[in-house]
Design a protein around this motif. Structure first.
Motif, PDB file in Angstrom:
ATOM      1  N   PHE A 214       0.950  -1.096  -0.026  1.00 42.90           N
ATOM      2  CA  PHE A 214       0.008  -0.279  -0.113  1.00 42.90           C
ATOM      3  C   PHE A 214       0.999   1.522   0.004  1.00 42.90           C
ATOM      4  CE2 PHE A 214      -2.804   3.534   2.247  1.00 42.90           C
ATOM      5  CZ  PHE A 214      -3.226   3.602   1.735  1.00 42.90           C
ATOM      6  N   TRP A 215       2.039   1.002   1.091  1.00 41.61           N
ATOM      7  CA  TRP A 215       2.996   2.598   0.654  1.00 41.61           C
ATOM      8  C   TRP A 215       3.042   2.827  -0.730  1.00 41.61           C
ATOM      9  CZ3 TRP A 215       4.921   1.143   6.249  1.00 41.61           C
ATOM     10  CH2 TRP A 215       3.976   1.404   7.366  1.00 41.61           C
ATOM     11  N   ALA A 216       3.662   1.740  -1.245  1.00 39.97           N
ATOM     12  CA  ALA A 216       4.346   2.165  -2.949  1.00 39.97           C
ATOM     13  C   ALA A 216       3.434   2.897  -3.042  1.00 39.97           C
ATOM     14  CB  ALA A 216       4.728   0.367  -2.821  1.00 39.97           C
ATOM     15  N   LEU A 217       2.583   2.319  -3.386  1.00 39.98           N
ATOM     16  CA  LEU A 217       0.747   3.417  -3.861  1.00 39.98           C
ATOM     17  C   LEU A 217       0.948   4.454  -3.270  1.00 39.98           C
ATOM     18  CD1 LEU A 217      -1.891   2.956  -5.894  1.00 39.98           C
ATOM     19  CD2 LEU A 217      -2.880   1.765  -3.671  1.00 39.98           C
ATOM     20  N   ALA A 218       0.740   4.355  -1.994  1.00 42.02           N
ATOM     21  CA  ALA A 218       0.286   5.627  -1.940  1.00 42.02           C
ATOM     22  C   ALA A 218       2.018   6.608  -1.711  1.00 42.02           C
ATOM     23  CB  ALA A 218       0.766   5.671  -0.316  1.00 42.02           C
ATOM     24  N   LEU A 219       2.866   6.641  -2.501  1.00 41.77           N
ATOM     25  CA  LEU A 219       4.294   7.208  -2.864  1.00 41.77           C
ATOM     26  C   LEU A 219       3.951   7.456  -3.824  1.00 41.77           C
ATOM     27  CD1 LEU A 219       7.024   5.740  -1.596  1.00 41.77           C
ATOM     28  CD2 LEU A 219       6.526   7.695  -0.643  1.00 41.77           C
ATOM     29  N   PHE A 220       3.098   6.911  -5.009  1.00 39.48           N
ATOM     30  CA  PHE A 220       2.643   7.616  -6.283  1.00 39.48           C
ATOM     31  C   PHE A 220       1.763   8.052  -6.663  1.00 39.48           C
ATOM     32  CE2 PHE A 220       2.911   2.886  -7.287  1.00 39.48           C
ATOM     33  CZ  PHE A 220       1.654   3.152  -8.103  1.00 39.48           C
ATOM     34  N   VAL A 221       0.457   7.817  -6.003  1.00 40.69           N
ATOM     35  CA  VAL A 221      -0.696   8.542  -5.978  1.00 40.69           C
ATOM     36  C   VAL A 221      -0.675   9.466  -5.140  1.00 40.69           C
ATOM     37  CG1 VAL A 221      -3.482   8.343  -5.812  1.00 40.69           C
ATOM     38  CG2 VAL A 221      -1.893   6.270  -6.353  1.00 40.69           C
ATOM     39  N   GLN A 222      -0.969  10.763  -5.537  1.00 42.96           N
ATOM     40  CA  GLN A 222      -1.501  11.906  -4.738  1.00 42.96           C
ATOM     41  C   GLN A 222      -2.412  11.854  -4.463  1.00 42.96           C
ATOM     42  OE1 GLN A 222       0.044  14.633  -4.312  1.00 42.96           O
ATOM     43  NE2 GLN A 222       1.681  13.553  -5.504  1.00 42.96           N
ATOM     44  N   SER A 223      -3.013  11.958  -3.546  1.00 44.80           N
ATOM     45  CA  SER A 223      -4.391  11.167  -2.531  1.00 44.80           C
ATOM     46  C   SER A 223      -4.857  13.000  -1.715  1.00 44.80           C
ATOM     47  CB  SER A 223      -3.949  10.020  -1.374  1.00 44.80           C
ATOM     48  OG  SER A 223      -3.122  10.305  -0.479  1.00 44.80           O
ATOM     49  N   ASP A 224      -5.764  12.515  -1.231  1.00 42.79           N
ATOM     50  CA  ASP A 224      -6.551  13.657   0.062  1.00 42.79           C
ATOM     51  C   ASP A 224      -6.725  13.298   0.989  1.00 42.79           C
ATOM     52  OD1 ASP A 224      -6.801  14.317  -3.087  1.00 42.79           O
ATOM     53  OD2 ASP A 224      -8.702  13.735  -3.439  1.00 42.79           O
ATOM     54  N   TYR A 225      -6.432  12.245   1.223  1.00 43.20           N
ATOM     55  CA  TYR A 225      -6.075  11.365   2.682  1.00 43.20           C
ATOM     56  C   TYR A 225      -5.790  12.945   3.594  1.00 43.20           C
ATOM     57  CZ  TYR A 225      -6.602   6.417   1.550  1.00 43.20           C
ATOM     58  OH  TYR A 225      -7.211   5.522   0.713  1.00 43.20           O
ATOM     59  N   ALA A 226      -4.524  13.692   3.463  1.00 41.08           N
ATOM     60  CA  ALA A 226      -4.628  14.443   4.813  1.00 41.08           C
ATOM     61  C   ALA A 226      -5.715  15.494   4.856  1.00 41.08           C
ATOM     62  CB  ALA A 226      -3.274  14.912   4.545  1.00 41.08           C
ATOM     63  N   LYS A 227      -6.236  16.299   3.285  1.00 38.65           N
ATOM     64  CA  LYS A 227      -7.166  16.597   3.152  1.00 38.65           C
ATOM     65  C   LYS A 227      -8.778  16.465   4.211  1.00 38.65           C
ATOM     66  CE  LYS A 227      -9.983  17.920   0.064  1.00 38.65           C
ATOM     67  NZ  LYS A 227      -9.995  17.419  -1.486  1.00 38.65           N
ATOM     68  N   VAL A 228      -8.968  15.053   4.256  1.00 34.20           N
ATOM     69  CA  VAL A 228      -9.829  14.836   5.371  1.00 34.20           C
ATOM     70  C   VAL A 228      -9.650  13.692   6.613  1.00 34.20           C
ATOM     71  CG1 VAL A 228     -11.144  14.226   3.117  1.00 34.20           C
ATOM     72  CG2 VAL A 228      -9.772  12.688   3.582  1.00 34.20           C
ATOM     73  N   GLY A 229      -8.386  14.361   6.460  1.00 29.05           N
ATOM     74  CA  GLY A 229      -7.295  13.845   8.341  1.00 29.05           C
ATOM     75  C   GLY A 229      -7.171  12.447   8.524  1.00 29.05           C
ATOM     76  N   ILE A 230      -6.830  11.867   7.710  1.00 27.74           N
ATOM     77  CA  ILE A 230      -6.658  10.693   7.823  1.00 27.74           C
ATOM     78  C   ILE A 230      -5.292  10.672   7.899  1.00 27.74           C
ATOM     79  CG2 ILE A 230      -7.021   7.849   6.639  1.00 27.74           C
ATOM     80  CD1 ILE A 230      -9.351   8.420   7.663  1.00 27.74           C
ATOM     81  N   PRO A 231      -4.818  10.042   9.164  1.00 28.31           N
ATOM     82  CA  PRO A 231      -3.110   9.469   9.379  1.00 28.31           C
ATOM     83  C   PRO A 231      -2.278   9.047   8.455  1.00 28.31           C
ATOM     84  CG  PRO A 231      -4.376   9.172  10.553  1.00 28.31           C
ATOM     85  CD  PRO A 231      -5.150   9.188  10.268  1.00 28.31           C
TER      86      PRO A 231
END
Lengths: 305, 40
Positions: A186-203
């Motif tokens: 999952f973290w490999a994916l998280a590194l290259f996908v620009q996600s909005d998790y920070a925006k909605v408060g998921i750490p």
């Protein structure tokens, strides 16, 4: 809710289907089926089919409950804003009831048709994903993916127990393999996908601890995955076919994790090593479990005496 | 409800009824087969 159609029009049944996250379910069905096929002992094909069906229904119910709970977060993220609830096609309460109905039906059917230990583990896996992970820990800790990996790790264990009726070291090891595999995947994916998790408060880890730390942790899990993946062979639970394939695949995993761990992304980076590692991680899991079944067929069923 | 909405309403209701019917028939067959297997 942007579209009020869900308030007075009957929900299209396809939207209920997509609440079950059919694409995630394909991996769940595959690993559950492999656990079932690799287990020693006999299971009637129909009972085996019902066991896999129950694993799939349980996963679908948990996915619906996940989307019921996270409807507000999903509406705030580009990738998930079109899901049935934030898209205004399914009422939140309908999704909740659908999820509970699927979960209860899957556990009940598993207990009646297969065995109650498998049903209990299935129930634990649903509660683990829908309550412990989704409701409690995902919004609270950057270790959320490590914890969430536990939910995805249940299916092969349930498939195994459906056949044997008791828990031994082997199904626990199958659990441990997926548990160790999920974070680097999952973290490999998280590194290259620009996600909005920070925006909605998921750490998520890359946001909280930074990219360098995430890259180091990917390597740590990749290294730990090798002994865990090879363990079924060390303890004599499988033959050398599985053992050799597990070690080869795990070494390749470490080799591909190397460049990911050692580099830093730059402005306009195409993130090739990360994409390669992510792609390989999916192949890794499919190949590893296929090897487990192949090993069982060759040695267990005496195809190669 | 406009006439267009009514057509949409009826289409969705029909689709849901058919889907639910298929699920029920599936489970009737499944439980019948399960009973036979468990008796055998």
């Amino acid at each position: 809710m942007t579209d009020s159609a869900a308030l007075y029009l009957p929900t299209d049944w396809r939207d209920f289907l997509s609440l079950t996250k059919p694409r995630v379910m394909s991996l769940v069905i595959f690993t559950g089926l492999c656990g079932l096929l690799a287990a020693p002992g006999y299971i009637h094909p129909l009972i085996g089919f019902i066991a896999v069906l129950c694993i799939a229904m349980g996963a679908g119910g948990a996915a619906a409950l996940n989307q019921w709970w996270e409807a507000d977060l999903d509406s705030g993220m580009k990738r998930t804003a079109k899901r049935p609830i934030p898209g205004g096609r399914v009422r939140r309460t309908d999704a909740r009831d659908f999820g509970i109905a699927l979960s209860v039906a899957s556990v009940g059917l598993m207990g009646i048709a297969v065995n109650w230990l498998a049903a209990i583990i299935l129930a634990i896996s649903i509660v683990y994903y829908a309550v412990i992970y989704t409701i409690w820990l995902k919004p609270r800790t950057p270790q959320n993916i490590v914890i969430g990996g536990g939910a995805g790790a249940f299916p092969p264990m349930i498939g195994w127990v459906a056949v044997t009726g008791h828990i031994t070291l082997m199904p626990v090891l199958l659990f441990a393999i997926i548990f160790m595999w999920t974070p680097p995947h999952f973290w490999a994916l998280a590194l290259f996908v620009q996600s909005d998790y920070a925006k909605v408060g998921i750490p998520m880890m890359p946001v909280v601890k930074g990219e360098a730390s995430t890259r180091r942790q990917i390597m740590a899990y990749a290294v730990l995955l090798l002994p865990v993946a090879a363990a079924p062979w060390f303890i004599g639970g499988t033959g050398v076919i599985y053992g050799a394939i597990a070690i080869a695949l795990s070494l390749a995993f470490i080799v591909l994790a190397g460049p990911v761990a050692l580099r830093r992304s730059e402005e306009g980076d195409r993130m090739k090593p990360e994409k390669r590692l992510f792609g390989f991680s999916v192949l890794y899991l499919f190949a590893l479990f296929a090897a487990l079944v192949a090993d069982r067929l060759v040695y267990g069923q005496g195809l190669l005496a | 409800m406009t006439p267009e909405e009514e057509i949409e309403f009826k289409q969705r209701r029909k689709g849901r009824n058919l889907a639910l019917g298929a699920v029920l028939v599936f489970f009737v067959i499944l439980f019948y087969a399960l009973t036979i297997v468990k008796m055998g």
